[in-house]
Design a protein around this motif. Structure first.
Motif, PDB file in Angstrom:
ATOM      1  N   LEU A  62       0.946  -1.234  -0.068  1.00 24.50           N
ATOM      2  CA  LEU A  62      -0.010  -0.061  -0.095  1.00 24.50           C
ATOM      3  C   LEU A  62       0.943   1.074   0.172  1.00 24.50           C
ATOM      4  O   LEU A  62       0.800   2.079   0.860  1.00 24.50           O
ATOM      5  CB  LEU A  62      -1.075   0.081   1.251  1.00 24.50           C
ATOM      6  CG  LEU A  62      -2.080  -0.712   1.148  1.00 24.50           C
ATOM      7  CD1 LEU A  62      -3.067  -0.679   2.302  1.00 24.50           C
ATOM      8  CD2 LEU A  62      -2.903  -0.270  -0.093  1.00 24.50           C
ATOM      9  N   GLY A  63       1.934   1.549  -0.628  1.00 17.48           N
ATOM     10  CA  GLY A  63       2.566   2.364  -0.815  1.00 17.48           C
ATOM     11  C   GLY A  63       1.980   3.481  -1.662  1.00 17.48           C
ATOM     12  O   GLY A  63       2.909   4.361  -2.323  1.00 17.48           O
ATOM     13  N   GLU A  64       0.992   3.523  -2.011  1.00 16.70           N
ATOM     14  CA  GLU A  64       0.291   4.880  -2.534  1.00 16.70           C
ATOM     15  C   GLU A  64      -0.356   6.060  -1.695  1.00 16.70           C
ATOM     16  O   GLU A  64      -1.259   5.563  -0.942  1.00 16.70           O
ATOM     17  CB  GLU A  64      -0.745   4.222  -3.678  1.00 16.70           C
ATOM     18  CG  GLU A  64      -1.711   5.083  -4.330  1.00 16.70           C
ATOM     19  CD  GLU A  64      -0.814   6.157  -5.178  1.00 16.70           C
ATOM     20  OE1 GLU A  64      -0.686   7.362  -4.698  1.00 16.70           O
ATOM     21  OE2 GLU A  64      -0.145   5.844  -6.019  1.00 16.70           O
ATOM     22  N   PRO A  65       0.649   7.194  -1.558  1.00 16.45           N
ATOM     23  CA  PRO A  65       0.140   8.212  -0.654  1.00 16.45           C
ATOM     24  C   PRO A  65      -1.421   8.708  -0.948  1.00 16.45           C
ATOM     25  O   PRO A  65      -2.083   8.961   0.152  1.00 16.45           O
ATOM     26  CB  PRO A  65       1.091   9.227  -1.166  1.00 16.45           C
ATOM     27  CG  PRO A  65       2.216   8.486  -1.710  1.00 16.45           C
ATOM     28  CD  PRO A  65       1.507   7.425  -2.083  1.00 16.45           C
ATOM     29  N   ARG A  66      -2.047   8.422  -2.271  1.00 17.88           N
ATOM     30  CA  ARG A  66      -3.562   8.938  -2.398  1.00 17.88           C
ATOM     31  C   ARG A  66      -4.381   7.939  -1.415  1.00 17.88           C
ATOM     32  O   ARG A  66      -5.397   8.610  -1.131  1.00 17.88           O
ATOM     33  CB  ARG A  66      -3.818   9.012  -3.687  1.00 17.88           C
ATOM     34  CG  ARG A  66      -3.034   9.962  -4.588  1.00 17.88           C
ATOM     35  CD  ARG A  66      -3.479   9.643  -6.000  1.00 17.88           C
ATOM     36  NE  ARG A  66      -2.735  10.525  -6.752  1.00 17.88           N
ATOM     37  CZ  ARG A  66      -1.670  10.521  -7.578  1.00 17.88           C
ATOM     38  NH1 ARG A  66      -1.100   9.337  -7.241  1.00 17.88           N
ATOM     39  NH2 ARG A  66      -1.083  11.407  -8.161  1.00 17.88           N
ATOM     40  N   LEU A  67      -4.048   6.761  -1.054  1.00 15.55           N
ATOM     41  CA  LEU A  67      -4.999   5.833  -0.351  1.00 15.55           C
ATOM     42  C   LEU A  67      -4.837   6.172   1.367  1.00 15.55           C
ATOM     43  O   LEU A  67      -5.627   5.750   1.958  1.00 15.55           O
ATOM     44  CB  LEU A  67      -4.586   4.521  -0.611  1.00 15.55           C
ATOM     45  CG  LEU A  67      -4.475   4.007  -2.144  1.00 15.55           C
ATOM     46  CD1 LEU A  67      -4.143   2.820  -2.089  1.00 15.55           C
ATOM     47  CD2 LEU A  67      -6.161   4.296  -2.525  1.00 15.55           C
ATOM     48  N   TRP A  68      -3.668   6.840   1.765  1.00 16.65           N
ATOM     49  CA  TRP A  68      -3.385   6.864   2.992  1.00 16.65           C
ATOM     50  C   TRP A  68      -4.341   7.676   3.827  1.00 16.65           C
ATOM     51  O   TRP A  68      -4.760   7.356   5.204  1.00 16.65           O
ATOM     52  CB  TRP A  68      -2.035   7.406   3.444  1.00 16.65           C
ATOM     53  CG  TRP A  68      -0.898   6.570   2.873  1.00 16.65           C
ATOM     54  CD1 TRP A  68      -1.025   5.119   2.412  1.00 16.65           C
ATOM     55  CD2 TRP A  68       0.455   6.965   2.581  1.00 16.65           C
ATOM     56  NE1 TRP A  68       0.016   4.597   1.950  1.00 16.65           N
ATOM     57  CE2 TRP A  68       1.088   5.774   2.196  1.00 16.65           C
ATOM     58  CE3 TRP A  68       1.248   8.055   2.837  1.00 16.65           C
ATOM     59  CZ2 TRP A  68       2.400   5.458   1.887  1.00 16.65           C
ATOM     60  CZ3 TRP A  68       2.636   8.015   2.599  1.00 16.65           C
ATOM     61  CH2 TRP A  68       3.262   7.048   2.027  1.00 16.65           C
ATOM     62  N   ALA A  69      -4.898   8.689   3.155  1.00 16.88           N
ATOM     63  CA  ALA A  69      -5.815   9.486   4.204  1.00 16.88           C
ATOM     64  C   ALA A  69      -7.284   9.049   4.052  1.00 16.88           C
ATOM     65  O   ALA A  69      -8.143   9.648   4.672  1.00 16.88           O
ATOM     66  CB  ALA A  69      -5.925  10.996   3.387  1.00 16.88           C
ATOM     67  N   LEU A  70      -7.637   8.122   2.874  1.00 10.09           N
ATOM     68  CA  LEU A  70      -9.015   7.715   2.788  1.00 10.09           C
ATOM     69  C   LEU A  70      -9.447   6.889   4.088  1.00 10.09           C
ATOM     70  O   LEU A  70      -8.602   6.089   4.699  1.00 10.09           O
ATOM     71  CB  LEU A  70      -9.265   6.797   1.669  1.00 10.09           C
ATOM     72  CG  LEU A  70      -8.800   7.445   0.219  1.00 10.09           C
ATOM     73  CD1 LEU A  70      -9.166   6.266  -0.657  1.00 10.09           C
ATOM     74  CD2 LEU A  70     -10.112   8.464   0.069  1.00 10.09           C
ATOM     75  N   PRO A  71     -10.467   7.150   4.655  1.00 15.29           N
ATOM     76  CA  PRO A  71     -10.997   6.013   5.671  1.00 15.29           C
ATOM     77  C   PRO A  71     -10.910   4.679   5.391  1.00 15.29           C
ATOM     78  O   PRO A  71     -11.020   4.286   3.779  1.00 15.29           O
ATOM     79  CB  PRO A  71     -12.529   6.443   5.906  1.00 15.29           C
ATOM     80  CG  PRO A  71     -12.805   7.732   5.197  1.00 15.29           C
ATOM     81  CD  PRO A  71     -11.767   7.884   4.114  1.00 15.29           C
ATOM     82  N   ALA A  72     -10.496   3.828   6.123  1.00 17.00           N
ATOM     83  CA  ALA A  72     -10.215   2.293   5.657  1.00 17.00           C
ATOM     84  C   ALA A  72     -11.254   1.775   5.035  1.00 17.00           C
ATOM     85  O   ALA A  72     -11.028   0.722   4.027  1.00 17.00           O
ATOM     86  CB  ALA A  72      -9.518   1.408   6.964  1.00 17.00           C
ATOM     87  N   GLY A  73     -12.708   1.904   5.427  1.00 17.75           N
ATOM     88  CA  GLY A  73     -13.932   1.426   4.718  1.00 17.75           C
ATOM     89  C   GLY A  73     -13.838   1.633   3.444  1.00 17.75           C
ATOM     90  O   GLY A  73     -14.692   1.316   2.542  1.00 17.75           O
ATOM     91  N   TRP A  74     -13.243   2.832   2.895  1.00 16.41           N
ATOM     92  CA  TRP A  74     -13.500   3.229   1.744  1.00 16.41           C
ATOM     93  C   TRP A  74     -12.495   2.463   0.656  1.00 16.41           C
ATOM     94  O   TRP A  74     -12.571   2.579  -0.754  1.00 16.41           O
ATOM     95  CB  TRP A  74     -12.954   4.959   1.512  1.00 16.41           C
ATOM     96  CG  TRP A  74     -14.144   5.533   2.060  1.00 16.41           C
ATOM     97  CD1 TRP A  74     -15.138   5.165   3.011  1.00 16.41           C
ATOM     98  CD2 TRP A  74     -14.477   6.972   1.831  1.00 16.41           C
ATOM     99  NE1 TRP A  74     -16.129   6.295   3.320  1.00 16.41           N
ATOM    100  CE2 TRP A  74     -15.640   7.415   2.739  1.00 16.41           C
ATOM    101  CE3 TRP A  74     -13.952   7.908   0.763  1.00 16.41           C
ATOM    102  CZ2 TRP A  74     -16.030   8.602   2.754  1.00 16.41           C
ATOM    103  CZ3 TRP A  74     -14.433   9.068   0.946  1.00 16.41           C
ATOM    104  CH2 TRP A  74     -15.694   9.496   1.638  1.00 16.41           C
ATOM    105  N   LEU A  75     -11.433   1.840   1.162  1.00 19.14           N
ATOM    106  CA  LEU A  75     -10.692   1.102   0.430  1.00 19.14           C
ATOM    107  C   LEU A  75     -11.206  -0.010  -0.401  1.00 19.14           C
ATOM    108  O   LEU A  75     -12.158  -0.608   0.014  1.00 19.14           O
ATOM    109  CB  LEU A  75      -9.365   0.529   1.070  1.00 19.14           C
ATOM    110  CG  LEU A  75      -8.673   1.575   1.881  1.00 19.14           C
ATOM    111  CD1 LEU A  75      -7.729   0.995   2.572  1.00 19.14           C
ATOM    112  CD2 LEU A  75      -7.948   2.756   0.829  1.00 19.14           C
ATOM    113  N   SER A  76     -10.708  -0.567  -1.419  1.00 18.33           N
ATOM    114  CA  SER A  76     -11.284  -1.826  -1.964  1.00 18.33           C
ATOM    115  C   SER A  76     -11.021  -2.935  -1.358  1.00 18.33           C
ATOM    116  O   SER A  76     -10.202  -2.927  -0.332  1.00 18.33           O
ATOM    117  CB  SER A  76     -10.510  -2.062  -3.663  1.00 18.33           C
ATOM    118  OG  SER A  76      -9.171  -2.339  -3.266  1.00 18.33           O
ATOM    119  N   VAL A  77     -11.886  -4.001  -1.442  1.00 18.25           N
ATOM    120  CA  VAL A  77     -11.474  -5.461  -0.823  1.00 18.25           C
ATOM    121  C   VAL A  77      -9.877  -5.596  -0.678  1.00 18.25           C
ATOM    122  O   VAL A  77      -9.532  -6.086   0.195  1.00 18.25           O
ATOM    123  CB  VAL A  77     -12.389  -6.690  -1.433  1.00 18.25           C
ATOM    124  CG1 VAL A  77     -12.058  -7.969  -0.666  1.00 18.25           C
ATOM    125  CG2 VAL A  77     -13.552  -6.247  -1.324  1.00 18.25           C
ATOM    126  N   GLY A  78      -9.201  -5.618  -2.081  1.00 21.36           N
ATOM    127  CA  GLY A  78      -7.939  -5.949  -1.816  1.00 21.36           C
ATOM    128  C   GLY A  78      -6.979  -4.996  -1.320  1.00 21.36           C
ATOM    129  O   GLY A  78      -6.127  -5.426  -0.338  1.00 21.36           O
TER     130      GLY A  78
END
Length: 464
Positions: free
Chosen positions: A125-141
């Motif tokens: 998960l080295g993509e900074p754009r994902l770090w600030a998102l609520p964890a529940g917004w992430l995809s299943v993977g």
């Protein structure tokens, strides 16, 4: 004839079930000689583990449990959890709690920014754009990789990390990178990683030290790994444009004089051509401003004659202006390899680079470049002093409300004009408010400059 009915011997299968089950379930199971029973609460019965298997999983290394769906991988994992010391276990949980789902992914980890970024990168998960998102917004993977990172952060040498359905929820290009980064992390730290998956291709990606067949509960020799080789070659501007949107800088680089690309050999099910564009590096002409060069090359570009300095700079220095790695290939060392490939045959004796996240992603240093901490310039120093006086942390400036006529407003105007982000005259409050996130990012970043020298400064530069 006797009226007695002969009953053929049958094999009854006892299955641990909840305390209360329906009559319909009993009736259905009876047809197949399955006997639901309640002996250990809601936890299924775990079989005993062969001592040979326990010896293997207690030693640091990579252990893979293989077998198709329903072969008993999860059952074997439950048995291992029961048999291994609880204080050594680190289990990757199957889901996030409700609180965790509403928390930013980055904030579910502990440690400073560099430590959290490193763990997330190891977990894919080295993509900074994902770090600030609520964890529940992430995809299943992505959530699966986040849960892996959460288990990894508390792991110490000698621990056992257990991951069921490892890399099962990601595409296969990403799965390979995840296998490589996680394996490297486990072996470097000296832990045991137990990974279970029904994907038949995972064994060749993970290259485990031990393979346990869930169907037979026996250890078998691992199959030969199938490395996905990386080739560095000359690239084109089209290669850069394919990946340009992934770079944190939205502006265009200076005049580009060379492009290198990294091509990754992948199976046909990932790309029909068996080649995946994994990364790109751009080399550009240098900018004239760069006080830090005096520390890297003392006196060489600091004469009193600015025209001589400019001529030397254009003749003897090139700048690595962009290094971009495709997300599914992150963690494979591609950025370092791209930089190293250019430094092996640079266009000029001097090579430089600037990196806003150099302390978090030190790939330029790994490739052989020397880092130089950059001192904040006068506009940044003045704004930092003002924030200290106002008791405002730089990171909180990102969402700070600017009051009309306030000291913060005046200092932001001064800073914005020095940075040429504001035009002459008095800007509107809305224009000043838009500066707060820009200023916050600038002040929180600790950029590094990097330099590398190869050859004699007196040598004639190569053609660009």
């Amino acid at each position: 004839m006797s009226s007695d009915r002969r009953i053929s011997p049958v094999c009854l299968t006892a299955v641990d079930a909840p305390n209360a089950v329906s009559r319909e379930l009993l009736r259905a199971c009876a047809h197949f000689c399955v006997i639901p029973s309640h002996r250990h609460g809601h936890e299924p019965i775990a079989p005993n583990i062969d001592p040979t298997i326990l010896d293997r999983v207690r030693a640091p290394g990579i252990v893979q449990i293989v077998g198709p769906s329903g072969a008993g991988k999860s059952t074997l994992i439950r048995a291992l959890i029961r048999a291994l010391p609880k204080q050594r276990l680190r289990i990757v949980h199957e889901s996030l709690s409700e609180r965790q789902r509403h928390t930013a992914s980055f904030d579910l980890l502990s440690g400073d920014a560099a430590e959290r970024a490193a763990i997330l990168t190891h977990a894919g998960l080295g993509e900074p754009r994902l770090w600030a998102l609520p964890a529940g917004w992430l995809s299943v993977g992505e959530q699966a990789r986040l849960r892996l990172a959460m288990a990894m952060q508390d792991t110490r040498a000698g621990d056992v990390v257990i991951a069921d359905e490892f890399a099962s929820h990601v595409d296969r290009a990403c799965a390979y990178a995840l296998c490589r980064t996680t394996t490297r992390w486990a072996k470097r730290l000296g832990v045991t990683l137990i990974a279970a998956s029904a994907h038949e291709d995972l064994e060749s990606m993970l290259a485990p030290d031990t393979v346990i067949d869930a169907g037979t509960a026996r250890v078998r020799p691992p199959r030969a790994p199938m490395p996905q080789t990386i080739t560095i070659e000359a690239g084109t501007i089209d290669d850069y444009q394919q990946l340009a949107h992934l770079h944190y800088r939205s502006g265009k680089p200076a005049a580009v004089v060379r492009i290198l690309r990294a091509m990754r050999k992948v199976p046909a099910n990932i790309d029909p051509s068996n080649r995946l564009l994994a990364g790109v590096l751009l080399v550009s002409m240098p900018t004239l401003n760069g006080v830090w060069r005096q520390r890297a090359w003392p006196g060489h570009f600091g004469t009193r004659d600015k025209s001589i300095n400019a001529h030397r700079l254009n003749a003897q220095v090139r700048t690595i202006s962009r290094v971009i790695v495709e997300p599914r290939s992150r963690g494979l060392g591609i950025a370092t390899r791209l930089v190293h490939a250019y430094l092996d045959a640079p266009l000029t004796p001097g090579t430089e680079a600037l990196a806003a996240m150099g302390s978090v992603c030190p790939f330029l240093e790994r490739a052989g470049m020397t880092p130089y901490e950059m001192v904040p310039d006068r506009p940044d120093t003045r704004l930092l002093d003002a924030l200290i006086y106002l008791s405002i942390a730089p990171e909180t400036l990102m969402h700070a409300r600017v009051e009309p006529g306030s000291m913060l407003m005046r200092e932001l105007v001064t800073w914005g004009k020095a940075r040429k982000l504001l035009r002459a005259g008095q800007p509107s409050l809305e224009e000043i408010q838009r500066l707060t996130p820009i200023a916050a990012c600038r002040l929180c970043t600790r950029p590094r400059a990097y330099a590398f020298t190869k050859g004699d400064w007196g040598d004639e530069p190569q053609n660009t």
